[in-house]
Design a protein around this motif. Structure first.
Motif, PDB file in Angstrom:
ATOM      1  N   SER A 248       0.794  -1.167  -0.044  1.00  0.00           N
ATOM      2  CA  SER A 248      -0.079   0.047  -0.014  1.00  0.00           C
ATOM      3  C   SER A 248       0.796   1.434   0.020  1.00  0.00           C
ATOM      4  O   SER A 248       2.163   1.254  -0.409  1.00  0.00           O
ATOM      5  N   MET A 249       0.369   2.491   0.434  1.00  0.00           N
ATOM      6  CA  MET A 249       1.197   3.607   0.284  1.00  0.00           C
ATOM      7  C   MET A 249       2.035   3.895   1.703  1.00  0.00           C
ATOM      8  O   MET A 249       2.522   5.073   1.930  1.00  0.00           O
ATOM      9  N   GLY A 250       2.074   2.846   2.592  1.00  0.00           N
ATOM     10  CA  GLY A 250       2.526   3.224   3.779  1.00  0.00           C
ATOM     11  C   GLY A 250       3.989   3.519   3.942  1.00  0.00           C
ATOM     12  O   GLY A 250       4.789   3.325   2.879  1.00  0.00           O
ATOM     13  N   ASP A 253       6.402   0.593   3.731  1.00  0.00           N
ATOM     14  CA  ASP A 253       5.939  -0.430   2.775  1.00  0.00           C
ATOM     15  C   ASP A 253       7.298  -0.304   1.847  1.00  0.00           C
ATOM     16  O   ASP A 253       7.344   0.193   0.917  1.00  0.00           O
ATOM     17  N   LYS A 270      -2.948  -1.444  -8.658  1.00  0.00           N
ATOM     18  CA  LYS A 270      -4.412  -1.200  -8.278  1.00  0.00           C
ATOM     19  C   LYS A 270      -5.175  -1.287  -9.136  1.00  0.00           C
ATOM     20  O   LYS A 270      -4.874  -1.339 -10.658  1.00  0.00           O
ATOM     21  N   LYS A 277      -7.843  -3.844  -3.821  1.00  0.00           N
ATOM     22  CA  LYS A 277      -7.466  -2.647  -4.711  1.00  0.00           C
ATOM     23  C   LYS A 277      -5.933  -2.626  -4.895  1.00  0.00           C
ATOM     24  O   LYS A 277      -5.756  -2.240  -5.963  1.00  0.00           O
ATOM     25  N   ASN A 296      -4.470  -7.729   3.437  1.00  0.00           N
ATOM     26  CA  ASN A 296      -5.672  -8.310   4.495  1.00  0.00           C
ATOM     27  C   ASN A 296      -5.980  -9.735   3.760  1.00  0.00           C
ATOM     28  O   ASN A 296      -5.970  -9.726   2.497  1.00  0.00           O
TER      29      ASN A 296
END
Lengths: 397, 397
Positions: A248-250, A253, A270, A277, A296
């Motif tokens: 993700s955009m963390g 990451d 994405k 997503k 997840n």
């Protein structure tokens, strides 16, 4: 954003061929045949008695005879015994090969046997009855199972019958499954109140086991150097890397950056779908593919079934299997502009129609429902209202 | 003669309980849970961010604020960080636990971040968005997978999440698979023109493998003493014996006599079905069960699915799975007074109705079709004409 259909196309464009290998037939369950499996001789290989009783020449019956002298008894596996005249019969066992002089088998139930004589006790005896004719099922050289078929117990049976002690199967990709994230502890460990146990690796491995792949698993901590080193090692030693989390955009990451540094080309990132997503897909110049699923569990589970298994089946040259459709059991609304993969239970109604009953989760992190559901139903992006009885494709898991 | 329904009843009356055992969770795929699997804490165990972005107190938005000072950055796994006033926010990563002072997550896509300040760039921020609330999926002590469920990849995932490194599973029966008959040679051997290769043992073993059972196999020659000795040994060392062949009325069928001598009580012999009419079922006083299937491969295959697996599922306490129904794709006639198990291929039509297309074999010895079919459709004994569109139960294999 990439649509589900585009993502599917990108993934299928990366279909690979890992070659073939020889597998002992008893260990080939779930593997995909690389070449046609052919009959080494006719099936059955001789005119075969399918009942215990007597073998006669049917002309005798046509001429009105109903009483036969038993010349000999022939067990299954014995050399066939002839009769020299129509008044004779052979007492014959199921599985035995008929001599050319006999063509019809009358079972014990329709006979009275006394003093070496067999008397027919029924009115009708059809020519050729209870005889399974040579070559009736397959002829020598016929294909009994085609290249691209998945080896089932029935194919194992056929392999045994035609003497194929070894089968040529498509080679499976070497798969490394990697999770990442310092918030994840091992199953046997006790998490702090702010950590959870890691589960994705085990789920992915279990799904692959069902598809005959024995994958390796690895967990990477949130550390850029370790991430890069471990990914580099996996690219060298595996054909496919299945990642979960870290895409993700963390701020922590590190996976996308490491993949970029290792020259894994991003093919898409994405997809307009829920869950899943943030799904990322890329390819190293060596041909190694990276499926980076969101962290997840439901997203990983869905993407694995919807994309990886589709790619795997294409890669192995599996003959297409017909898609599964189901009718919605109740109205369902989903307004976000995303293709929704809704968890459903499946059952057949009295009209043999497959009915999908939605089991709504609490967002894509809710994997507790997966244990009680059977499939994802794929609700098209273009609509937001889905009505009872409408038909959609389902992906069973 | 025993009907299919009576035979099913006899078989299910012999349901056994072999107890339970502990299995490492990663090796439990396909096993049946003996006890409920429960959540060791809430799922999720804390209010969990589902996006990367900032965590705020929603009251701030209600009061018209849209600009926040970033107090700190919190990774997944970190101890939650509080905000002391509503003008603050926490930069937060997916999977992190929210402190009680924040309740809403705004993703990076809806933010502009400059000089330690985050400004919301969208109009609407819903209270609680992108937060997966503590205990929303399951609460501590809730059943996440019930006793009687078969362990799937999803259940392996749940086991990992709740820290169940070992699962209590139902013990599987010890199964011996035995074929007999001198006409049968091994796969690697060259048969005479009157012999065939044995295949049933391998087929049965493969089907059992799919059900997590690792069975032993044995071939017995047509010899009464050896037959008796080997059967006695199997009765001593196994829970279930699956025989194929040697149970018809042939002179060299030593199996029924040996079973009788070994005090295996016959519960039924012969069922009004095709294939599989000579099916024999019995029980030793020790509780050992003997399923003696006819020698022809299709009959063995059908009886294994229709009776043994039914018994196995009942024995393991598997929760009932809904039966599968299909509509006939074309008219089919079958006049003998037997319940007919017709080989079919299955596919869904555009109305999500499961359609069964008959693939007629050449008598029950024809197993060449099994590789290309998906199921048996069970055509009731009472009728002889079956019409297009009529619905019957199918047994997938």
């Amino acid at each position: 954003m990439t649509t589900v259909q585009q993502a599917e196309k990108f993934v299928l464009a990366q279909t690979q061929d890992y070659g073939t290998e020889t597998v002992p037939f008893e260990l080939a369950l779930g593997r995909v045949l690389a070449v046609d499996l052919k009959a080494d001789r006719d099936l059955p290989p001789f005119n075969r008695a399918t009942m215990d009783g007597i073998a006669i020449n049917h002309q005798a019956v046509e001429e009105g005879m109903n009483n036969f002298h038993i010349k000999a008894t022939q067990a299954a596996g014995d050399e066939p015994i002839s009769i020299e005249d129509k008044g004779l019969c052979i007492e014959i066992m199921t599985g035995a090969a008929l001599h050319a002089s006999v063509d019809t088998v009358i079972p014990y139930e329709c006979l009275e046997i006394r003093n070496g004589q067999a008397t027919i006790t029924v009115d009708t005896v059809k020519k050729g009855q209870n005889v399974h004719l040579k070559g009736r099922d397959k002829q020598e050289g016929d294909v009994v199972a085609a290249a691209g078929q998945k080896v089932t117990p029935a194919i194992i049976s056929l392999a045994a019958s035609v003497g194929a002690a070894h089968l040529q199967a498509k080679k499976l990709p070497r798969v490394m499954i990697i999770s990442s994230g310092d918030e994840l502890v091992d199953v046997a460990d006790t998490p702090t109140p702010y950590q959870i146990r890691r589960s994705n690796n085990y789920t992915v491995k279990a799904v692959l086991t069902k598809h005959a792949i024995h994958a390796d698993i690895l967990h990477i901590p949130d550390d850029p150097a370790i991430t890069r080193k471990q990914l580099a090692h996996s690219i060298q030693n595996y054909d496919v890397i299945l990642l979960s989390g870290g895409v993700s955009m963390g701020k922590f990451d590190y996976v996308p950056k490491a993949l970029d540094e290792l020259q894994v080309e991003k093919l898409f990132h994405k997809v307009s779908q829920r869950p899943g997503k943030p799904f990322w897909f890329g390819r190293h110049q060596s041909g190694v593919l990276v499926f980076a699923f969101p962290g997840n569990p439901v997203a990983t589970f869905m993407c694995l079934h919807r994309y990886f298994l589709l790619w795997l089946n294409a890669t192995l040259g599996l003959l297409p299997t017909p898609p599964v459709y189901a009718a919605l059991a109740r109205d369902f609304n989903f307004t976000p502009p995303l293709q929704y993969f809704l968890q459903v239970t499946l059952n057949f109604n009295q009209n043999a129609q497959l009915i999908a009953t939605p089991v709504e989760g609490n967002g894509s992190g809710d994997f507790a429902n997966l244990a009680d559901t059977d499939a994802f139903i794929e609700l098209p992006l273009e609509h937001s209202e889905f009505k009872t009885g409408e038909i959609f494709r389902v992906w069973k898991f």
